[in-house]
Design a protein around this motif. Structure first.
Motif, PDB file in Angstrom:
ATOM      1  N   ASN A 139      -1.678   8.067  13.529  1.00 57.24           N
ATOM      2  CA  ASN A 139      -1.070   8.663  14.724  1.00 57.24           C
ATOM      3  C   ASN A 139      -0.049   9.736  14.384  1.00 57.24           C
ATOM      4  OD1 ASN A 139      -2.574   7.016  16.407  1.00 57.24           O
ATOM      5  ND2 ASN A 139      -0.985   5.458  16.588  1.00 57.24           N
ATOM      6  N   THR A 140       0.686   9.551  13.288  1.00 54.05           N
ATOM      7  CA  THR A 140       1.721  10.519  12.925  1.00 54.05           C
ATOM      8  C   THR A 140       1.158  11.721  12.165  1.00 54.05           C
ATOM      9  OG1 THR A 140       2.203   9.213  10.935  1.00 54.05           O
ATOM     10  CG2 THR A 140       3.552   8.810  12.883  1.00 54.05           C
ATOM     11  N   ASN A 141       0.031  11.557  11.501  1.00 54.92           N
ATOM     12  CA  ASN A 141      -0.551  12.649  10.706  1.00 54.92           C
ATOM     13  C   ASN A 141      -1.723  13.337  11.387  1.00 54.92           C
ATOM     14  OD1 ASN A 141       1.257  12.103   8.703  1.00 54.92           O
ATOM     15  ND2 ASN A 141      -0.188  11.114   7.326  1.00 54.92           N
ATOM     16  N   ILE A 142      -1.978  13.008  12.646  1.00 52.76           N
ATOM     17  CA  ILE A 142      -3.193  13.481  13.296  1.00 52.76           C
ATOM     18  C   ILE A 142      -3.256  15.002  13.380  1.00 52.76           C
ATOM     19  CG2 ILE A 142      -2.235  13.403  15.648  1.00 52.76           C
ATOM     20  CD1 ILE A 142      -5.004  12.286  16.523  1.00 52.76           C
ATOM     21  N   GLY A 143      -2.100  15.673  13.406  1.00 50.75           N
ATOM     22  CA  GLY A 143      -2.098  17.123  13.532  1.00 50.75           C
ATOM     23  C   GLY A 143      -2.257  17.867  12.217  1.00 50.75           C
ATOM     24  N   VAL A 144      -2.132  17.186  11.069  1.00 48.38           N
ATOM     25  CA  VAL A 144      -2.159  17.884   9.783  1.00 48.38           C
ATOM     26  C   VAL A 144      -3.223  17.359   8.833  1.00 48.38           C
ATOM     27  CG1 VAL A 144       0.277  18.511   9.896  1.00 48.38           C
ATOM     28  CG2 VAL A 144      -0.377  16.335   8.885  1.00 48.38           C
ATOM     29  N   VAL A 145      -4.052  16.421   9.293  1.00 51.19           N
ATOM     30  CA  VAL A 145      -5.092  15.852   8.434  1.00 51.19           C
ATOM     31  C   VAL A 145      -6.401  16.605   8.641  1.00 51.19           C
ATOM     32  CG1 VAL A 145      -6.492  13.788   8.015  1.00 51.19           C
ATOM     33  CG2 VAL A 145      -4.041  13.574   8.320  1.00 51.19           C
ATOM     34  N   ASP A 146      -7.095  16.868   7.550  1.00 50.71           N
ATOM     35  CA  ASP A 146      -8.419  17.475   7.615  1.00 50.71           C
ATOM     36  C   ASP A 146      -9.327  16.588   8.463  1.00 50.71           C
ATOM     37  OD1 ASP A 146     -10.929  18.520   7.203  1.00 50.71           O
ATOM     38  OD2 ASP A 146     -10.727  18.696   5.033  1.00 50.71           O
ATOM     39  N   LYS A 147      -9.815  17.123   9.564  1.00 47.85           N
ATOM     40  CA  LYS A 147     -10.580  16.315  10.509  1.00 47.85           C
ATOM     41  C   LYS A 147     -11.929  15.878   9.968  1.00 47.85           C
ATOM     42  CE  LYS A 147      -8.337  18.232  14.612  1.00 47.85           C
ATOM     43  NZ  LYS A 147      -7.306  18.930  13.861  1.00 47.85           N
ATOM     44  N   MET A 197      -7.317   0.621   3.256  1.00 52.10           N
ATOM     45  CA  MET A 197      -6.892   1.297   4.491  1.00 52.10           C
ATOM     46  C   MET A 197      -5.627   2.124   4.294  1.00 52.10           C
ATOM     47  SD  MET A 197      -7.653  -1.132   7.790  1.00 52.10           S
ATOM     48  CE  MET A 197      -7.183  -2.728   7.098  1.00 52.10           C
ATOM     49  N   VAL A 198      -4.765   1.740   3.361  1.00 57.71           N
ATOM     50  CA  VAL A 198      -3.483   2.434   3.198  1.00 57.71           C
ATOM     51  C   VAL A 198      -3.472   3.360   1.991  1.00 57.71           C
ATOM     52  CG1 VAL A 198      -2.174   0.663   4.393  1.00 57.71           C
ATOM     53  CG2 VAL A 198      -2.533   0.453   1.934  1.00 57.71           C
ATOM     54  N   THR A 199      -4.623   3.573   1.356  1.00 58.94           N
ATOM     55  CA  THR A 199      -4.695   4.537   0.265  1.00 58.94           C
ATOM     56  C   THR A 199      -4.855   5.943   0.834  1.00 58.94           C
ATOM     57  OG1 THR A 199      -7.110   4.353   0.098  1.00 58.94           O
ATOM     58  CG2 THR A 199      -5.786   2.833  -1.241  1.00 58.94           C
ATOM     59  N   ASN A 200      -4.798   6.940  -0.059  1.00 61.68           N
ATOM     60  CA  ASN A 200      -5.050   8.331   0.331  1.00 61.68           C
ATOM     61  C   ASN A 200      -6.480   8.755   0.022  1.00 61.68           C
ATOM     62  OD1 ASN A 200      -2.442   8.935   1.331  1.00 61.68           O
ATOM     63  ND2 ASN A 200      -1.685   9.174  -0.752  1.00 61.68           N
ATOM     64  N   VAL A 201      -7.348   7.781  -0.248  1.00 61.20           N
ATOM     65  CA  VAL A 201      -8.736   8.080  -0.582  1.00 61.20           C
ATOM     66  C   VAL A 201      -9.438   8.666   0.648  1.00 61.20           C
ATOM     67  CG1 VAL A 201     -10.931   7.063  -1.309  1.00 61.20           C
ATOM     68  CG2 VAL A 201      -8.784   6.272  -2.313  1.00 61.20           C
ATOM     69  N   PRO A 202     -10.166   9.792   0.476  1.00 64.90           N
ATOM     70  CA  PRO A 202     -10.824  10.420   1.632  1.00 64.90           C
ATOM     71  C   PRO A 202     -12.154   9.754   1.972  1.00 64.90           C
ATOM     72  CG  PRO A 202     -11.170  11.760  -0.332  1.00 64.90           C
ATOM     73  CD  PRO A 202     -10.300  10.603  -0.751  1.00 64.90           C
ATOM     74  N   PHE A 203     -12.328   9.416   3.233  1.00 64.32           N
ATOM     75  CA  PHE A 203     -13.585   8.871   3.736  1.00 64.32           C
ATOM     76  C   PHE A 203     -14.125   9.810   4.814  1.00 64.32           C
ATOM     77  CE2 PHE A 203     -11.751   5.152   1.807  1.00 64.32           C
ATOM     78  CZ  PHE A 203     -12.833   4.412   1.354  1.00 64.32           C
ATOM     79  N   TYR A 204     -15.380  10.170   4.678  1.00 68.85           N
ATOM     80  CA  TYR A 204     -15.988  11.122   5.608  1.00 68.85           C
ATOM     81  C   TYR A 204     -15.910  10.590   7.035  1.00 68.85           C
ATOM     82  CZ  TYR A 204     -19.379  14.441   7.511  1.00 68.85           C
ATOM     83  OH  TYR A 204     -20.004  15.410   8.255  1.00 68.85           O
ATOM     84  N   SER A 205     -15.508  11.445   7.974  1.00 68.27           N
ATOM     85  CA  SER A 205     -15.259  11.010   9.349  1.00 68.27           C
ATOM     86  C   SER A 205     -16.425  11.253  10.302  1.00 68.27           C
ATOM     87  CB  SER A 205     -14.023  11.728   9.904  1.00 68.27           C
ATOM     88  OG  SER A 205     -14.277  13.115  10.062  1.00 68.27           O
ATOM     89  N   PHE A 206     -17.378  12.113   9.902  1.00 69.76           N
ATOM     90  CA  PHE A 206     -18.524  12.467  10.756  1.00 69.76           C
ATOM     91  C   PHE A 206     -18.097  13.215  12.024  1.00 69.76           C
ATOM     92  CE2 PHE A 206     -19.744   8.635   8.425  1.00 69.76           C
ATOM     93  CZ  PHE A 206     -20.931   9.040   7.837  1.00 69.76           C
ATOM     94  N   LYS A 207     -16.836  13.663  12.093  1.00 71.66           N
ATOM     95  CA  LYS A 207     -16.366  14.344  13.293  1.00 71.66           C
ATOM     96  C   LYS A 207     -16.849  15.786  13.394  1.00 71.66           C
ATOM     97  CE  LYS A 207     -12.196  11.581  14.069  1.00 71.66           C
ATOM     98  NZ  LYS A 207     -10.718  11.608  14.220  1.00 71.66           N
ATOM     99  N   ASP A 208     -17.368  16.335  12.284  1.00 73.17           N
ATOM    100  CA  ASP A 208     -17.872  17.707  12.349  1.00 73.17           C
ATOM    101  C   ASP A 208     -19.338  17.765  12.767  1.00 73.17           C
ATOM    102  OD1 ASP A 208     -18.756  16.495  10.070  1.00 73.17           O
ATOM    103  OD2 ASP A 208     -18.514  18.237   8.770  1.00 73.17           O
ATOM    104  N   ILE A 209     -19.914  16.604  13.079  1.00 71.60           N
ATOM    105  CA  ILE A 209     -21.298  16.571  13.563  1.00 71.60           C
ATOM    106  C   ILE A 209     -21.286  16.821  15.068  1.00 71.60           C
ATOM    107  CG2 ILE A 209     -23.353  15.157  13.870  1.00 71.60           C
ATOM    108  CD1 ILE A 209     -22.622  13.645  11.359  1.00 71.60           C
TER     109      ILE A 209
END
Length: 280
Positions: A139-147, A197-209
């Motif tokens: 919620n706090t990083n929603i504006g600066v995280v790669d979607k 869940m609390v790591t910084n590991v990137p997981f693909y979001s599928f939001k660009d589909i």
């Protein structure tokens, strides 16, 4: 003819023009459609807890997986109908905490971890607190995280890992009591999901589909085949999919490290128009 307010000795002077410049704020309503999906997802998590308390763990798994489907729809419905709201965002986070934070922790504790004593409830708490921290950070990083990527394992996928294991074992007619070594597997899955869940590991979001774009015919055929494969053994296939997804983030992390690319998902996308000035 204008009416002047009556003034007493202790009544402050009120300028009628100021009342017109500062009208009373209107009460905001609540959009029904997207919040119905959110409430339905919340009900799925609550239903899962009740079923676990009654020893019906397969029904509990159904509740969590249904909640995950509904959670993936409420945001899309809000965007498609242009009914996004701050209330909906807060409601969605609270629903996620119940359905994908507290519920899976309680279910796996009742199913297997209870027999481990302190280790069991500590593992369940690690998962529950990991979900809470992950949702707060989201919620706090929603504006600066790669979607295109999630920062850490998303809570619905973490819940699917924990509850999916229970679903598979229960579907096979076994339990943590008939398979004593399964207790430690459940313990491992619970800790892995909670910490990832609390790591910084990137997981693909599928939001660009985009569902508005045309796709080749073979994509529709692949989707039909995927549905057919899932129907062969829903518990095993869905659990396998989420296990692969739960490991995919670390694979992406290692691949980016080897390629010398940034692994943080904070402000790494240059394709988002609202992220101008963040990439310095």
């Amino acid at each position: 003819m204008s009416i002047q307010p009556t003034q007493g000795p202790d009544t402050p002077l009120i300028d009628p023009d100021e009342l017109e410049e500062h009208p009373r704020p209107r009460r905001k309503g609540i959009y029904i459609l997207p919040n119905l999906f959110t409430l339905a997802a919340l009900f799925g998590g609550f239903y899962a807890i009740v079923m676990a308390m009654n020893g019906q763990f397969e029904q509990a798994a159904y509740g969590i997986f249904c909640a995950a489907v509904l959670d993936s729809l409420d945001g899309r419905v809000a965007r498609l109908t242009n009914t996004q709201s701050a209330f909906g965002e807060q409601m969605d986070s609270l629903s996620d905490m119940v359905s994908f934070g507290a519920a899976p922790a309680l279910i796996v504790y009742e199913w297997a971890l209870k027999g481990l004593g302190k280790l069991g409830w500590i593992a369940a708490f690690v998962y529950c607190s990991g979900a809470a921290l992950r949702l707060a950070r989201f919620n706090t990083n929603i504006g600066v995280v790669d979607k295109r990527f999630f920062q850490g394992l998303p809570s619905p996928a973490a819940a699917a890992l924990v509850v999916g294991l229970i679903w598979v074992v229960t579907d096979l007619g076994e339990s943590a009591q008939t398979l004593p070594w399964m207790v430690w597997i459940a313990f491992t899955f619970t800790l892995y999901s909670g910490l990832t869940m609390v790591t910084n590991v990137p997981f693909y979001s599928f939001k660009d589909i985009s569902f508005k774009r045309t796709v080749p015919f073979i994509v529709i055929v692949a989707i039909a085949l995927g549905i057919a494969v899932i129907n062969l053994h829903p518990a095993g296939v869905l659990f396998g999919i989420f296990v692969v997804y739960g490991l995919s983030g670390y694979a992406v992390f290692v691949w980016k490290r080897l390629k010398g690319k940034p692994v943080s998902v904070i402000s790494t996308s240059t394709d988002e128009p609202d992220e101008a000035g963040l990439h310095r």
